[in-house]
Write an enzyme that holds these catalytic residues in place. Structure first.
Site, PDB file in Angstrom:
ATOM      1  N   ALA A 102       0.794  -1.039  -0.029  1.00  0.00           N
ATOM      2  CA  ALA A 102       0.002  -0.058   0.228  1.00  0.00           C
ATOM      3  C   ALA A 102       0.770   1.165   0.097  1.00  0.00           C
ATOM      4  CB  ALA A 102      -0.943   0.051   1.325  1.00  0.00           C
ATOM      5  N   ILE A 135       0.403   3.878   1.575  1.00  0.00           N
ATOM      6  CA  ILE A 135       0.810   4.351   3.044  1.00  0.00           C
ATOM      7  C   ILE A 135       1.633   3.872   3.636  1.00  0.00           C
ATOM      8  CG2 ILE A 135      -1.131   2.839   4.183  1.00  0.00           C
ATOM      9  CD1 ILE A 135      -0.131   6.581   5.064  1.00  0.00           C
ATOM     10  N   ARG A 138      -1.332  -8.803  -3.956  1.00  0.00           N
ATOM     11  CA  ARG A 138      -2.058  -9.586  -4.939  1.00  0.00           C
ATOM     12  C   ARG A 138      -1.125 -10.112  -5.914  1.00  0.00           C
ATOM     13  NH1 ARG A 138      -7.039  -5.697  -6.054  1.00  0.00           N
ATOM     14  NH2 ARG A 138      -5.324  -4.347  -5.954  1.00  0.00           N
ATOM     15  N   TYR A 190      -1.376 -13.388   1.000  1.00  0.00           N
ATOM     16  CA  TYR A 190      -1.417 -12.968   2.204  1.00  0.00           C
ATOM     17  C   TYR A 190      -1.622 -14.421   3.044  1.00  0.00           C
ATOM     18  CZ  TYR A 190      -3.051  -8.692  -0.025  1.00  0.00           C
ATOM     19  OH  TYR A 190      -3.326  -7.458  -0.906  1.00  0.00           O
ATOM     20  N   LEU A 215      -4.936  -2.416   3.952  1.00  0.00           N
ATOM     21  CA  LEU A 215      -5.540  -3.074   3.006  1.00  0.00           C
ATOM     22  C   LEU A 215      -6.978  -1.970   2.732  1.00  0.00           C
ATOM     23  CD1 LEU A 215      -5.508  -6.759   3.327  1.00  0.00           C
ATOM     24  CD2 LEU A 215      -4.347  -5.577   1.357  1.00  0.00           C
ATOM     25  N   LYS A 225      -7.198   2.542   9.854  1.00  0.00           N
ATOM     26  CA  LYS A 225      -8.505   2.899  10.197  1.00  0.00           C
ATOM     27  C   LYS A 225      -9.058   3.075   8.700  1.00  0.00           C
ATOM     28  CE  LYS A 225      -8.258   6.376   8.688  1.00  0.00           C
ATOM     29  NZ  LYS A 225      -8.054   6.558   7.118  1.00  0.00           N
ATOM     30  N   ARG A 247     -10.915   4.748  -2.495  1.00  0.00           N
ATOM     31  CA  ARG A 247     -11.659   5.242  -1.264  1.00  0.00           C
ATOM     32  C   ARG A 247     -13.149   5.724  -1.734  1.00  0.00           C
ATOM     33  NH1 ARG A 247      -6.623   8.809   0.159  1.00  0.00           N
ATOM     34  NH2 ARG A 247      -6.045   8.647  -1.906  1.00  0.00           N
TER      35      ARG A 247
END
Length: 341
Positions: free
Chosen positions: A13, A15, A38, A59, A75, A98, A170
């Site tokens: 990711a 982040i 993935r 995973y 994720l 979060k 998002r």
């Protein structure tokens, strides 16, 4: 005490470097030891770029790795519950981004599993509200709790930023997307922190996507707290309010205003003033140390909780309360809950 916390990363990711990899280089007793994505090729490229030693095919393979003690779950929102539960079943500590889950019902299931895993084997589940671990968040809470503001009358919190890429995950209802989930969870969490109580949602107004009216791009909700204070939370990923990150607690003797409670290591401002009805005169300004950053402080707290039994400021049970408010906002706005469609 264990000597080291070996963390696996579920997903390459965007982040992850900010939230985990860079802080881990400066945090004692932590090592990011493995990654899975993935697409294995993407995971391999990510591992080379960030110096991660092992790449797993999936995973599930990462969770089965006996040389890992914990996992970080960055994720999409709709996958948080599944992989947190899977990690607990595999005997791993979990730092989950979060919002914790797609809705309150999922959060309850994960919290029940987390409580059982902690009682059985000391496994820690922490929701990654990184701002909560910075000194600024604790100072905000202390000022309100001290009574310096007088009787608390109102709490306001807002997080708005522009995200005009409407194909972004998002904005994906199937992945539990929406402004309330992504930005609003911060506003709800800090409102709960300042008030020290759990609110009811009395009304909500929203703006939705044309392509999917189930998905909110902006939301404003009014709150009522048991002690008599009112509140408002605002969240936006695309609206007329392009950028705002602030929180306010209003008492009958003073007002606390905080700018950039989310990433105070970049900049922040904490101001106390007399109420506007009394002229609004400045009482004082405060600046807290910017470092350690919120992410570094979070990782240090997660490490201490997992290795030493240290305190957990954002446990799974706290996430249930946040998700309850997010659900109530969606209901008040007339939208389906995330994860229900």
């Amino acid at each position: 005490m264990a000597e080291e916390l070996r963390i696996g990363l579920l997903g390459a990711a965007a982040i992850a470097p900010t939230a985990l990899i860079k802080p881990a280089r400066r945090t004692p007793r932590v090592r990011v030891a493995a990654v899975a994505a993935r697409d294995r090729a993407r995971a391999e490229a990510f591992a080379r770029r960030h110096g991660i030693g092992r790449v797993h095919d999936s995973y599930a393979d990462l969770l089965a790795d006996p040389e890992l003690d914990a996992v970080y779950v960055p994720l999409p929102n709709g996958l948080h519950a599944h992989w947190t539960l899977a990690a607990l079943d595999a005997g791993k500590h979990v730092l989950c981004e979060k919002p914790f889950t797609a809705n309150r019902a999922e959060a309850e299931r994960v919290a029940d599993a987390a409580d059982a895993a902690y009682a059985r084997s000391g496994l820690v589940v922490m929701e990654a509200f990184h701002y909560r671990h910075h000194a600024l968040a604790e100072r905000m809470k202390t000022v309100v709790a001290s009574g310096e503001l007088g009787r608390l009358r109102r709490v306001e919190a807002e997080l708005a930023f522009p995200l005009p890429r409407f194909g972004d995950i998002r904005y994906d209802y199937g992945l539990a997307g929406g402004a309330t989930m992504d930005a609003g969870c911060y506003a709800v969490h800090v409102a709960r922190l300042l008030a020290g109580e759990e609110p009811q949602v009395t009304s909500a107004r929203l703006q939705t996507l044309r392509r999917d009216p189930r998905v909110d791009r902006a939301m404003s909700a009014e709150l009522a707290f048991p002690g008599g204070a009112t509140g408002r939370v605002r969240a936006s990923m695309w609206s007329g309010r392009l950028l705002a990150i602030r929180a306010r607690a209003i008492g009958d003797e003073a007002e606390l205003c905080v700018t950039n409670f989310v990433a105070p290591q970049l900049f922040h401002r904490l101001t106390l003033r007399r109420p506007r009805t009394a002229g609004g005169a400045l009482v004082r300004r405060e600046r807290l140390p910017r470092h350690p950053s919120s992410y570094a402080a979070q990782l240090a707290a997660f490490t201490a909780a997992a290795l030493d039994g240290g305190p957990n400021l954002t446990p799974a049970r706290d996430a249930v309360a946040t998700m309850a408010v997010l659900d109530a906002i969606y209901r008040a706005a007339g939208l389906p809950l995330r994860g229900e469609g």
